[in-house]
Design a protein around this motif. Structure first.
Motif, PDB file in Angstrom:
ATOM      1  N   CYS A  11      30.434  40.257  48.855  1.00  0.00           N
ATOM      2  CA  CYS A  11      30.548  41.458  48.023  1.00  0.00           C
ATOM      3  C   CYS A  11      30.213  42.681  48.871  1.00  0.00           C
ATOM      4  O   CYS A  11      29.176  42.706  49.535  1.00  0.00           O
ATOM      5  CB  CYS A  11      29.603  41.347  46.837  1.00  0.00           C
ATOM      6  SG  CYS A  11      29.562  42.840  45.814  1.00  0.00           S
ATOM      7  N   CYS A  69      26.765  44.262  47.329  1.00  0.00           N
ATOM      8  CA  CYS A  69      25.442  43.624  47.377  1.00  0.00           C
ATOM      9  C   CYS A  69      25.337  42.497  48.392  1.00  0.00           C
ATOM     10  O   CYS A  69      24.253  41.949  48.593  1.00  0.00           O
ATOM     11  CB  CYS A  69      25.048  43.115  45.990  1.00  0.00           C
ATOM     12  SG  CYS A  69      25.927  41.616  45.486  1.00  0.00           S
ATOM     13  N   CYS A  89      31.347  40.318  40.450  1.00  0.00           N
ATOM     14  CA  CYS A  89      30.254  39.761  41.245  1.00  0.00           C
ATOM     15  C   CYS A  89      29.098  39.415  40.309  1.00  0.00           C
ATOM     16  O   CYS A  89      28.703  40.236  39.485  1.00  0.00           O
ATOM     17  CB  CYS A  89      29.810  40.787  42.278  1.00  0.00           C
ATOM     18  SG  CYS A  89      28.284  40.313  43.125  1.00  0.00           S
ATOM     19  N   CYS A 116      25.791  41.950  41.261  1.00  0.00           N
ATOM     20  CA  CYS A 116      25.750  43.397  40.997  1.00  0.00           C
ATOM     21  C   CYS A 116      26.712  43.818  39.890  1.00  0.00           C
ATOM     22  O   CYS A 116      26.738  44.991  39.521  1.00  0.00           O
ATOM     23  CB  CYS A 116      26.035  44.180  42.270  1.00  0.00           C
ATOM     24  SG  CYS A 116      27.730  44.051  42.852  1.00  0.00           S
TER      25      CYS A 116
HETATM   26 ZN    ZN Z   1      27.897  42.220  44.325  1.00  0.00          ZN
END
Ligand code: ZN
Length: 168
Positions: free
Chosen positions: A84, A87, A133, A136
């Motif tokens: 990601c 994050c 995700c 996050c």
């Molecule tokens: Zn993320």
């Protein structure tokens, strides 16, 4: 003597409570194929803007879609993982990547089912399944039922929402 006894009982009780807390089931931990529990990251738009590029912010936080055939991740065929961009959570592996011809990086499965979440997206007068995700909540793309075996799924991702980390 009485005090020592009381202290002992108190200690034993604390221990029992801590044990019970450790044994309590964690919501979502019974998900098939994974026992991992993902700690959520929550930030405001202003906080994300400081971390992300405008393109990343538009896709990850505003459900934008990058233009097809613009992501350098499309042409990555070496071994590694896709994380990601917001994050750093690992999302996909090169082992599940395939060339869908759509112009977006495509995978037939995530690296771990607990690393993504899905939700129904009814925008643009169609029903699609949005992929986010798990850590996050960033928008990654959509999943469609027209992928290759073994899953028959096509995770159509925005390259800008991810970063590639080559295998060492
Ligand atoms: Zn993320």
């Amino acid at each position: 003597m009485k005090l020592a006894m009381t202290l002992l009982i108190a200690l034993a009780l604390t221990g029992a409570l801590a044990f019970a807390a450790a044994k309590a089931p964690v919501p979502g931990s019974d998900k098939k194929g994974s026992k991992e529990v993902i700690e959520k990251i929550v930030k405001t738009d202003d906080e994300w803007k400081k971390i992300l590029t405008p393109e990343q912010f538009n896709v990850l936080r505003k459900e934008g879609t990058e233009r097809a055939f613009t992501s350098p991740l499309n042409n990555i065929h070496q071994k590694g993982v896709f994380v990601c961009a917001a994050c750093g959570l690992t999302l996909f592996s090169s082992d599940q990547k395939f060339d869908s011809g759509t112009g977006w990086p495509s995978f037939w499965a995530p690296i771990d089912p607990s690393h993504i979440t899905t939700k129904t997206d009814r925008s643009f007068f169609q029903v699609r399944t949005e992929v986010l995700c798990a850590r996050c909540g960033g928008h990654l793309g959509h999943v469609f039922p027209d992928g290759p075996p073994p899953t028959g799924l096509r995770y159509c991702m925005n390259g800008v929402a991810m970063k590639f980390e080559p295998a060492k």
